[in-house]
Design a protein around this motif. Sequence first.
Motif, mmCIF file in Angstrom:
data_model
loop_
_atom_site.group_PDB
_atom_site.id
_atom_site.type_symbol
_atom_site.label_atom_id
_atom_site.label_comp_id
_atom_site.label_asym_id
_atom_site.label_seq_id
_atom_site.Cartn_x
_atom_site.Cartn_y
_atom_site.Cartn_z
ATOM 1 N N ARG A 1 0.497 -1.077 -0.116
ATOM 2 C CA ARG A 1 -0.546 -0.080 -0.005
ATOM 3 C C ARG A 1 0.666 0.938 0.403
ATOM 4 O O ARG A 1 0.407 2.216 -0.786
ATOM 5 C CB ARG A 1 -1.316 -0.496 1.175
ATOM 6 N N GLN A 2 2.207 1.326 0.645
ATOM 7 C CA GLN A 2 3.052 2.417 0.266
ATOM 8 C C GLN A 2 3.539 2.957 -0.724
ATOM 9 O O GLN A 2 3.470 3.219 -0.869
ATOM 10 C CB GLN A 2 4.216 2.671 1.837
ATOM 11 N N ILE B 1 2.299 1.506 -3.679
ATOM 12 C CA ILE B 1 1.364 2.049 -4.947
ATOM 13 C C ILE B 1 1.251 3.206 -4.362
ATOM 14 O O ILE B 1 0.844 4.421 -4.987
ATOM 15 C CB ILE B 1 0.341 1.571 -4.425
ATOM 16 N N ALA B 2 0.677 3.981 -3.435
ATOM 17 C CA ALA B 2 0.449 5.299 -3.049
ATOM 18 C C ALA B 2 1.877 6.258 -3.529
ATOM 19 O O ALA B 2 1.465 7.487 -4.086
ATOM 20 C CB ALA B 2 -0.228 5.050 -1.661
ATOM 21 N N GLN B 3 2.886 6.250 -2.943
ATOM 22 C CA GLN B 3 3.781 6.715 -3.468
ATOM 23 C C GLN B 3 4.374 6.801 -4.532
ATOM 24 O O GLN B 3 4.274 8.100 -5.661
ATOM 25 C CB GLN B 3 5.131 5.820 -3.287
ATOM 26 N N HIS C 1 1.479 6.848 -6.896
ATOM 27 C CA HIS C 1 0.208 7.470 -7.215
ATOM 28 C C HIS C 1 0.106 8.652 -7.015
ATOM 29 O O HIS C 1 0.132 9.969 -7.321
ATOM 30 C CB HIS C 1 -1.215 7.473 -6.178
ATOM 31 N N LEU C 2 0.977 9.278 -5.808
ATOM 32 C CA LEU C 2 1.564 10.663 -5.276
ATOM 33 C C LEU C 2 2.522 11.516 -6.099
ATOM 34 O O LEU C 2 2.586 12.668 -6.333
ATOM 35 C CB LEU C 2 1.791 10.930 -4.147
ATOM 36 N N GLU D 1 0.600 12.146 -9.135
ATOM 37 C CA GLU D 1 -0.252 13.511 -8.956
ATOM 38 C C GLU D 1 0.801 14.710 -8.975
ATOM 39 O O GLU D 1 0.429 16.024 -9.818
ATOM 40 C CB GLU D 1 -0.686 13.407 -7.922
ATOM 41 N N VAL D 2 1.889 14.862 -8.325
ATOM 42 C CA VAL D 2 2.536 16.220 -7.963
ATOM 43 C C VAL D 2 3.424 15.817 -9.290
ATOM 44 O O VAL D 2 3.611 17.122 -10.074
ATOM 45 C CB VAL D 2 3.905 15.425 -7.492
ATOM 46 N N MET E 1 0.785 17.890 -11.123
ATOM 47 C CA MET E 1 0.185 19.432 -11.308
ATOM 48 C C MET E 1 2.194 20.085 -11.272
ATOM 49 O O MET E 1 1.319 21.140 -12.358
ATOM 50 C CB MET E 1 0.707 19.130 -9.378
#
Lengths: 375, 399
Positions: free
Chosen positions: B292-293, B295-297, B299-300, B303-304, B307
């Motif tokens: 989960r860590q 995958i979230a990394q 994703h972020l 996203e960044v 942006m």
Amino acid sequence: MDFELSKPQKLLQSSVRELLSRECPTERVRELMATETAFDEGLWQHLADQGLIGLTLPEEHEGMGLGAVELAAVAEVMGSFCLPGPFLSNHWASTLLATAGNNNLAEAYLEPIVDGTLRATIALLEASGDWDPAGVTATAKAQPAGGGYRLDGNKLFVSDADTAGLILWVARLGDELAIFSLSAGIAGMEIEAMPAIDATRKLYRVTLSDVTVPSDRLLAGGEQARAALAFATREATIAACAELVGGMQWITNTTVEYAKSRQQFGKPIGAFQAVQHRCADLLLHLESARSATYSAAWAVAENDPEVDRLVSVTKAYCSDAAREVASSGIQVHGGIGFTWEHDLQLYFKRAKSNELLFGDATYHRERIARMIIDR
Amino acid sequence: MDLTLSPSERAFRDELRAWLASNLPEPFAGQAHSEDRDYLEYLRAWQRRLFEAGYSGLTWPAAFGGRGATPVEQSLFVEEMARAKAPDVVGAIGIGLIGPTIIAIGSDEQKAAYLEPILSGDQIWCQGFSEPDSGSDLASLATRAVRDGDDFIVNGQKIWTSYAHVADYCFLLVRTDSAAQKHKGITCLLVDMKSEGITVKPLRMMSGDAAFNEIFFSDVRVPAGQVLGEIDGGWRVAITALMNERANLGAAVRVMLARFLETLIAALPEIPRPSSSHPSGSMSAAEDPLVRQKIAQAHLDLEVFGMTADRALARVATDGVPGPEGSILKLFWSELNQRMTQGAMEIAGPYAQLADEQEVWGEISYAYLRARGNTIEAGTSEVLRNIIAERVLGFPKSY
């Protein structure tokens, strides 16, 4: 789509910059670090006089009624000066007061907060170190016959509790969350310093044992308490990210300047690729963190449906990036960067305290995972 | 600051969304590799459909077949393509980099001959830049073009040329003056790939597909009318094209990375995690805190990156030039893709080594292998860090 700050937003930033270059040079930061509370009454009054304490608070309570983008713009400048004291904790608590839906308490306390005479903080974390309010165990028990509530518990890492006149205490009332508004120093409340590496903002342990408060001290309960705390935390998290961006900007500027002037082997160390590439990475982290922070600030201001995810994305990114940038800045400086004398240490330690404040990257990655894996 | 879409941008997006809903082709049935002719024709047909609907070359001026779209609309286009899982645009090099350069400095004849076919996908272009001895030091290139009457005669070799095996034309950098300083004797030629004397030899990448090539030029005659811009003025042309290349690769890659991460997330519940690493017992990857860590990394990071890409676009729209954020984009996405695919490999455990691309494991291992090239193509990470250090941070030249 336009990422540039507007003219009024830029003016706001330059007025804060002007104030802090006058009132908060690093010599002053160091003096305040050495005090027990890192609080400067005069400086605080300046912030209040410029409207910064009530920046995002509603106009009906004498605030300026501005949004998260303005908050980020201001906090970025504060971060670049490593402003000591309770700005963030007070912002977090006053936003909670303003959004909890309790007019009596909001009316009683917001005006003195905005005018600079009162400060507030939130007591949330416990021994588990969990930023998720679902993990709160401090108990509140309703007393019979309208006799108020009995509160017990032990809160840790409470920012600036010693200079706060008001402590917003997050407790569990049966199965539900409940937030109480407590005057500092009431009987049965004990406040004890927790010395920490970032001495510009002080942390405390706050203990309540067998404290009974009247019913009108209940700020909010249940879903209302949860939502208000989530809202206030979201906004304050953006402010912490913006502080990190300001700090990263200071470190990047200072490091690049140093690499251009420091001579070794007959040339500036900034002529060497190993140093140049490290500096290029500083810029990458800084600018990426800036893009994320202002995008998320915008999402907060606009109540974007994806706001929780975007705030977690931003806090996770900025937390890790600031730590990397601060470490790299010290490395480029060599020996001098590792001294007490050089100001890098202030920003390095602030990067760490802001990394932990409102949850570090690991905490926010798990929040993201819940939103993108478990949906 | 205002990150909301303007009414016209919103209208553009809604119209595109509606168009995609009824025009998106079925996914390609076979192996989606660029050396596969059927796949190529599938992609050409998709580009033609985009062209006919006015969605090819969005940012080109209307006079040349584009719609003069803003950088923001271009970014919306890329986002919507990603959301719809649309096929790649096969003529991306022509649309993103060669067409705009021809529009900027080409002759009227060149504009008439090349622009519309580039948009429609009738002409696929490749970019003859790198040579065996000229990689990061592109200006040292040695492929020679010698004037002979109305023609140039070209001899030499190019390498790492994507799409050369299917391309109709090549945007070729040659040396026309060996006596001049290295940046000053370079010329840009528009070369018909069917010309006599051109041999294309596919190079297999470590991922197994042959998307890039060597091109050998042996006494190839190129009419002098095929010079783009000034004779000996090709370096400026090359720099313009390279800047476009970095920006465009970034936009396209956003589609690819988001799609990869979605595939991976969808597969998580099926990926077992052994009980030996979890005292509480076996679980699926979706439940494993370490997974989960990661995958979230990913994703972020993505996203960044998005942006920052949006911020760079907004800057181009208001200032006409990319800000500091522009130069860091390629560095960011190429390294992020390596981190993400590396993380995916760790999540898949022993399945990660499997190569059948009909299964998710093969998709993961292919992406992992292909990602190694990202920090090399279109400017190595080292060259990009040099550029940031010199041009943005103002350090002295280090080489």
